[in-house]
Design a protein around this motif. Structure first.
Motif, mmCIF file in Angstrom:
data_model
loop_
_atom_site.group_PDB
_atom_site.id
_atom_site.type_symbol
_atom_site.label_atom_id
_atom_site.label_comp_id
_atom_site.label_asym_id
_atom_site.label_seq_id
_atom_site.Cartn_x
_atom_site.Cartn_y
_atom_site.Cartn_z
ATOM 1 N N ILE C 148 -42.529 -16.769 24.570
ATOM 2 C CA ILE C 148 -41.190 -16.153 24.526
ATOM 3 C C ILE C 148 -41.252 -14.732 25.109
ATOM 4 O O ILE C 148 -40.390 -14.328 25.877
ATOM 5 C CB ILE C 148 -40.659 -16.162 23.070
ATOM 6 C CG1 ILE C 148 -40.282 -17.599 22.665
ATOM 7 C CG2 ILE C 148 -39.463 -15.227 22.911
ATOM 8 C CD1 ILE C 148 -40.006 -17.794 21.178
ATOM 9 N N ARG C 149 -42.323 -13.998 24.763
ATOM 10 C CA ARG C 149 -42.475 -12.637 25.315
ATOM 11 C C ARG C 149 -42.652 -12.668 26.829
ATOM 12 O O ARG C 149 -42.111 -11.851 27.550
ATOM 13 C CB ARG C 149 -43.720 -11.965 24.709
ATOM 14 C CG ARG C 149 -43.559 -11.400 23.340
ATOM 15 C CD ARG C 149 -44.700 -10.445 23.002
ATOM 16 N NE ARG C 149 -46.013 -11.062 23.036
ATOM 17 C CZ ARG C 149 -46.550 -11.763 22.033
ATOM 18 N NH1 ARG C 149 -45.870 -11.946 20.921
ATOM 19 N NH2 ARG C 149 -47.764 -12.263 22.151
ATOM 20 N N LYS C 154 -35.523 -17.837 25.123
ATOM 21 C CA LYS C 154 -35.404 -17.907 23.665
ATOM 22 C C LYS C 154 -35.411 -19.317 23.097
ATOM 23 O O LYS C 154 -35.147 -19.520 21.929
ATOM 24 C CB LYS C 154 -34.107 -17.214 23.227
ATOM 25 C CG LYS C 154 -34.142 -15.715 23.454
ATOM 26 C CD LYS C 154 -33.002 -15.035 22.758
ATOM 27 C CE LYS C 154 -33.383 -13.597 22.441
ATOM 28 N NZ LYS C 154 -32.554 -13.010 21.430
ATOM 29 N N ARG C 155 -35.632 -20.316 23.962
ATOM 30 C CA ARG C 155 -35.623 -21.687 23.469
ATOM 31 C C ARG C 155 -36.996 -22.302 23.690
ATOM 32 O O ARG C 155 -37.650 -22.018 24.681
ATOM 33 C CB ARG C 155 -34.589 -22.515 24.226
ATOM 34 C CG ARG C 155 -33.178 -21.963 24.166
ATOM 35 C CD ARG C 155 -32.263 -22.746 25.081
ATOM 36 N NE ARG C 155 -32.176 -24.129 24.659
ATOM 37 C CZ ARG C 155 -31.354 -24.563 23.710
ATOM 38 N NH1 ARG C 155 -30.549 -23.725 23.114
ATOM 39 N NH2 ARG C 155 -31.337 -25.827 23.353
ATOM 40 N N ILE C 156 -37.390 -23.180 22.797
ATOM 41 C CA ILE C 156 -38.640 -23.886 23.007
ATOM 42 C C ILE C 156 -38.447 -25.374 22.707
ATOM 43 O O ILE C 156 -37.563 -25.752 21.941
ATOM 44 C CB ILE C 156 -39.791 -23.338 22.135
ATOM 45 C CG1 ILE C 156 -39.491 -23.544 20.659
ATOM 46 C CG2 ILE C 156 -40.049 -21.883 22.422
ATOM 47 C CD1 ILE C 156 -40.695 -24.031 19.917
ATOM 48 N N PRO C 176 -36.436 -15.804 11.929
ATOM 49 C CA PRO C 176 -35.683 -14.537 11.948
ATOM 50 C C PRO C 176 -35.324 -14.078 13.357
ATOM 51 O O PRO C 176 -34.354 -13.360 13.535
ATOM 52 C CB PRO C 176 -36.631 -13.547 11.268
ATOM 53 C CG PRO C 176 -37.977 -14.158 11.354
ATOM 54 C CD PRO C 176 -37.796 -15.637 11.394
ATOM 55 N N GLY C 177 -36.088 -14.494 14.375
ATOM 56 C CA GLY C 177 -35.785 -14.082 15.741
ATOM 57 C C GLY C 177 -34.619 -14.844 16.341
ATOM 58 O O GLY C 177 -34.163 -14.530 17.440
ATOM 59 N N GLY C 178 -34.167 -15.870 15.620
ATOM 60 C CA GLY C 178 -33.033 -16.637 16.120
ATOM 61 C C GLY C 178 -33.380 -17.515 17.309
ATOM 62 O O GLY C 178 -32.507 -17.856 18.107
ATOM 63 N N TYR C 179 -34.638 -17.879 17.452
ATOM 64 C CA TYR C 179 -35.026 -18.727 18.579
ATOM 65 C C TYR C 179 -34.687 -20.181 18.260
ATOM 66 O O TYR C 179 -34.791 -20.618 17.118
ATOM 67 C CB TYR C 179 -36.522 -18.590 18.866
ATOM 68 C CG TYR C 179 -36.939 -17.160 19.070
ATOM 69 C CD1 TYR C 179 -36.428 -16.421 20.135
ATOM 70 C CD2 TYR C 179 -37.805 -16.530 18.179
ATOM 71 C CE1 TYR C 179 -36.785 -15.097 20.319
ATOM 72 C CE2 TYR C 179 -38.170 -15.202 18.355
ATOM 73 C CZ TYR C 179 -37.657 -14.485 19.417
ATOM 74 O OH TYR C 179 -38.004 -13.180 19.586
#
Lengths: 484, 134, 443
Positions: C148-149, C154-156, C176-179
């Motif tokens: 992600i970084r 933001k999706r996996i 918590p990161g909303g991913y």
């Protein structure tokens, strides 16, 4: 006077594994082949791994020689501040290796794993008693994962109230894991400065606390070795704005049997079994970082939780508000056995452990303050923090002094931390060092301080008695060579 | 570490509070970090620089400088677009230590607002700021 | 107390040097409103001999070999550990040291971890491996955060054939990161269904496990191509690293990050921990890697030595911008793995891997011969899923009474796989054991 432990001796060179290997050797007794080969298709099968072939003797000598290049608690005083390098009892190791525990599969039906569950259940009870909090999860694999669990629970707590907060207050004396754990949870760490006494003032905390504050992370005793005297008041300030109080329990070794986290206003606290509860650090793990909470937060703890029903222990997943799982199974059970064994060995004497840890630190502080600058001259807890200010005139740094300390046979203290003290030297002797060993360490540091004035070059060239001289870390970082 | 009196702070440069220097070169500016910054950071092991074409507002972080045990943000001293970066730093980050105002330059920027240049300090003012800092 | 060396005279003389009358004076900074009201209510101290008895009796309540025959894998494997490895690992120069922040006093650990990184990178066919993470599950979570970084997406996409408990840990880390996590279904052959992946998914990573949770060997090459076509990083994980002594390595098949659990290499199951998070990636991503790294260096005399390096990624320097919050990792477990890999060597590891596969195939064939259906036809390593007839629950319990744990019932993890059992056979099971298992099942 006793001799300093550091001396020279015959130390062996030892190449890298693959520099001494020879194709065709094997150092392991291979199990009997009693079935026919069932080859895989070529499109799946690869080559054998490119590993060195060595005999058992090769392997044994290799690691025995390597071991002799390490310093360790079993060799001498290891006064790393904030690391609690106390003696690691041998009985703990023996008990953790009992086949019934070491060989237990984590997914066994619980009826045939009752002993393991009972041990975890009882350890949880012991930790609630020691902290004063109400419920525990043993799942975090290390302190930083305990912090993450704490942050996740703070996140879940606010979410359950339908609010989303963005900030976590972190003092400038905090371990780096604190802001990193907060950030991993999407929080922005807000720095708050400690005052000239080296502790947090309620005013400073009040100034940064608002409705966006999810909570505060506070290490108590803090990394200057000082007790955060205003913690109750600080907790009230944070609670009034709806935030929670997280206590980093890395320094719990100072206050067992003395403080009560709940009375201080702490909502969540992690413990490091590999610090306070005597399990060995293993040159960088495995640790264990249980997280303890008040009753109102228990429903957010990681699952599964251990419950007792009709005299039987079981795992329960029936906590819909739980933050979930942090570890594939239940955490580092092997480490828990050692902490359990330690707590049963010490019992209520854990209070004595803290008293003597604090006594030792104050003794070192008192004896060394004539030769090392002491930024905060007041009673310390389990560790004391000096600086290299007195040595500046001779252009000698903290690094130079501690490298020279190695030649005397002592591991250096933690250096350049906490960041609020320039050139910090952070000494945590722990309770398991005797007065004689402390005196020897003090004499060694005094000798180094004297050398800083009279023969500074000796310090800049130190260490001279280790396996290697000072290493060029700059080149190593500019042109990283990370595998052979 | 150098004493303040030992620092090399050329008069023909402008300095930012975060220890970047700026040299005017026609309609563009060259940016690097001061002798003070390189000295306090120690041996630099890695420089993370933005890409040509990226644009930043004055004071934004546009990269980092790393030593063995420290990381410092590189704050752009003027708003503008990156015209060029010093590719030699990828292989030889030590140039920032050895020659901070020459071979160790970091960025070329096309300034968006020339007036921002006047907000930066001259070498005397920068030295005065350092004295207050120490 | 044997761990506390202070005599009353020591305490008195130290207090006098400090200028305090009593130890209690040293705690004067702690206000009354922070103090406990009563002493610790813990059991009275046990002697070493009492403790031995108490813990041994608790340990007897766990079902382990050789009393029990446990055919359970699912992320924790019973493998032989040579006495030489246990012995060396017990050397307290290794176990009672701290993280080697002072390299001159930690060369033993540093060289050993450098060797571990090297062997791990070679095993996985990757360019660089770190000094370890906690376990396979958190390693996968960290790998996904790393992707992600790197990609700023933001999706996996996560295969449903990844260990269900690993997937739960991934969700905890990502929540918590909303991913967003999309689960990829598995096909009838037991492999991940990648048919619907596309670039429009805006994926940071595609993550699969091989051998997957069902024991099936995934087609990593095709999966890697699919992931790369979608401009995502390809993350592979594993729970049984021994498989890669036989299979094509993740790196050779196009993995960007390869990670997983290393417990199989010389580490006792220990009721699930400590294990070993193995973690490797391509060199171009090293600055985004979590965890510690050991690098080669030279000393002032020009001799080879080792140091912790690229530490600016880590929390103690970069704080909230660090690549991970990890500090203490599982160093001693990494050392065990290195000792294990060095002991068996290339030849021995290959043979061990073959034995695992061959014995598992033997049992699979015997079960098939006895009329049981394998749930998935894809090739497997040392685990496979078998379908037992309805009502086998009772048979499973009967086998438990006969001290046989006949695999892991999958219904709890995959409701659609009720009645299917995940069985594991390692080198610790003899042909006689396997034949006995068959006859017990058939009774």
């Amino acid at each position: 006077m006793r001799e300093f432990p550091g001396t020279t001796g015959l130390v062996f060179n030892e190449p890298l594994l693959w520099e001494k290997a020879k194709k065709g050797r094997c150092g392991m007794s291979l199990p009997r082949r009693d079935v026919d080969p069932a080859p895989l298709d070529d499109d799946l099968a690869g080559d054998a791994p490119d590993f060195p072939d060595l005999s058992e003797v090769d392997v044994v000598r290799h690691y025995t020689r390597l071991s002799q290049w390490n310093f360790a608690v079993d060799l001498g005083m290891y006064p790393l501040g904030s690391c609690t390098m106390k003696y690691n009892p041998k009985i703990n190791e023996k008990l953790a290796a009992i086949p019934g525990f070491a060989g237990a599969h984590p997914l066994l039906p619980v009826e045939i794993a009752q002993g393991a569950l009972r041990l975890m259940f009882e350890l949880e009870r012991f930790l609630t008693e020691i902290t004063g909090l109400d419920a525990v999860s043993l799942q975090p694999a290390a302190g930083a994962q305990g912090e993450l669990a704490g942050m996740l629970m703070i996140h879940a707590f606010h979410k359950s109230k339908g609010s989303h907060r963005t900030k976590i207050i972190v003092p400038d004396t905090a371990h780096g894991t604190n802001p990193a754990s907060a950030a991993l949870c999407g929080y922005v760490p807000v720095k708050v400065r400690s005052n000239d006494q080296g502790i947090l003032s309620p005013e400073a905390v009040a100034a940064v606390t608002d409705e966006e504050t999810a909570g505060i992370m506070i290490t108590n005793p803090n990394t200057l070795g000082l007790f955060e005297e205003n913690i109750s008041q600080i907790a009230r300030i944070v609670h009034e704005k709806g935030g929670l109080v997280y206590c980093d329990g890395a320094n719990m070794n100072a206050v067992m049997g003395i403080v009560d986290a709940k009375k201080m206003g702490v909502d969540i606290q992690h413990l490091n079994l590999h610090k306070t509860f005597s399990t060995p650090h293993g040159a960088g793990g495995p640790g264990s970082g249980p997280v303890c909470v008040t009753e109102q937060l228990a429903r957010f703890l990681p699952v599964p939780r251990i419950v007792q029903r009709n005299g039987q222990y079981a795992f329960s997943e029936e906590y819909p508000e739980s933050i979930g799982k942090l570890h594939a199974f239940y955490g580092n059970f092997g480490v828990m056995i050692k902490a359990y064994s330690y707590i049963l060995t010490m019992g209520p004497q854990l209070k004595r452990v803290s008293e003597l840890a604090v006594l030792n630190a104050n003794y070192v502080k008192e004896k060394l303050k004539s030769v090392l600058h002491l930024p905060h001259d007041r009673p310390c807890m389990h560790e004391c923090v000096f600086s290299d200010r007195f040595q500046k005139d001779h252009k000698i740094t903290t690094l130079d002094m501690v490298k020279r300390l190695m030649d005397y046979g002592f591991h250096p203290p933690t250096i350049y931390f906490p960041l609020v003290v320039e050139g910090a030297i952070m000494i945590e002797p722990t309770e398991t060092e005797s007065k004689e060993d402390l005196d020897l360490f003090i004499d060694a540091f005094k000798a180094v301080a004297k050398e800083a004035e009279q023969a500074p070059e000796l310090l800049r060239q130190a260490p001279g008695r280790c396996k290697v001289k000072r290493l060029d870390e700059t080149s190593a970082a500019r042109h990283p060579c990370l595998s052979g | 570490m150098k004493e303040l009196g030992e620092l090399n702070l050329p008069d023909d440069l402008r300095y930012a509070e975060d220890h970047e220097w700026v040299r005017l070169a026609g309609d563009k500016v060259v940016v690097g970090v001061s002798d003070y910054a390189q000295d306090r950071l120690g041996d630099i092991t890695y420089v993370e620089i933005p890409q040509v074409g990226d644009a930043f507002k004055k004071g934004e972080s546009c990269g980092t400088l790393e030593s063995v045990k420290a990381v410092a943000d590189l704050f752009i001293p003027l708003s503008g677009e990156i015209l060029a970066v010093n590719d030699a730093l990828a292989e030889s980050p030590g140039l920032v230590n050895e020659d901070p105002y020459g071979e160790g330059w970091i960025l070329e920027v096309k300034p968006l607002n020339a007036a921002e240049l006047d907000e930066l300090m001259d070498s005397d003012a920068y030295l005065l700021m350092l004295e207050r800092l120490e | 107390m044997r761990y506390l060396p202070h005599t009353p005279e020591d305490v008195a003389s130290m207090l006098s040097d400090i200028g305090a009358d009593a130890i209690e004076d040293l705690f004067s900074a702690i206000p009354p409103d922070c103090r406990r009201d009563e002493d610790l209510r813990l059991p009275e101290p046990l002697t070493e001999w009492e403790l031995n008895g108490r813990i041994a009796s608790m340990a007897r309540q766990a079902a382990t070999s050789p009393d029990y025959r446990v055919y359970m894998g699912a992320g924790s494997y019973e493998h032989y550990v040579p006495a030489s490895v246990s012995h060396l690992l017990g050397r307290s120069e290794f176990s009672t040291a701290y993280t080697p922040y002072q390299p001159e006093m930690g060369q033993g650990t540093l060289q050993a971890i450098y060797e571990y990184q090297t062997l791990t990178a070679r095993l996985l066919g990757m360019e660089v491996a770190n000094a370890s993470l906690y376990d396979g599950a958190s390693a996968l979570a960290e790998a996904i955060l790393m992707a992600i970084r790197i990609t700023h997406r933001k999706r996996i996409a996560l295969s449903r054939a990844v260990h269900p408990l690993y997937r739960r840990v991934v969700r905890t880390y990502l929540e918590p990161g909303g991913y967003a996590v999309t689960e990829l279904p598995y096909r009838e052959d037991g492999r991940t269904d990648l048919a619907r992946l596309s670039d429009s998914d805006d994926l940071a990573a595609v993550a699969v496990q091989s051998p997957n949770f069902f024991g099936c060997i995934e087609d990593l090459k095709t999966a890697a191509d699919k992931a790369h076509e979608a401009n995502a990083l390809f993350v592979t994980c594993f729970s049984e690293p021994l498989a890669y002594c036989l299979l094509k390595s993740p790196g050779s098949q196009g993995a960007d990050i390869a990670c997983g659990e290393g417990q199989s290499f010389g580490i006792a199951p220990s009721f699930g921990g400590p294990g070993l998070g193995m973690f490797a990636c391509k060199m171009k991503y090293v600055r985004n890697m979590p965890g510690r790294l050991v690098g080669q260096a030279v000393d002032a005399d020009g001799r080879r030595g080792f140091v912790l390096t690229l530490a600016t990624r880590e929390q103690h320097i970069r704080r909230e911008k660090a690549t991970s919050n990890i500090c203490t990792n599982n160093s001693l477990c990494a050392l065990a793995a290195a000792m294990f890999m060095a002991s068996a060597g290339s030849t021995g590891m290959r043979e061990l891997a073959c034995l695992n596969r061959d014995k598992a195939e033997y049992l699979k064939n015997r079960l098939a011969g006895a009329g049981f259906r394998m749930a998935f036809p894809s090739p497997t390593f040392n685990e496979f899923v078998v379908e037992f007839p309805p009502g086998f629950d009772a048979g499973y319990k009967r086998l438990l009474e006969r001290k046989i744990v006949a695999g892991l019932p999958l219904g709890r993890y995959y409701p659609e796989l009720q009645g299917r059992y995940l069985l594991c056979v390692t080198e610790t099971k003899s042909r006689t054991d396997l034949d006995a298992l068959i006859s017990e099942i058939m009774r």
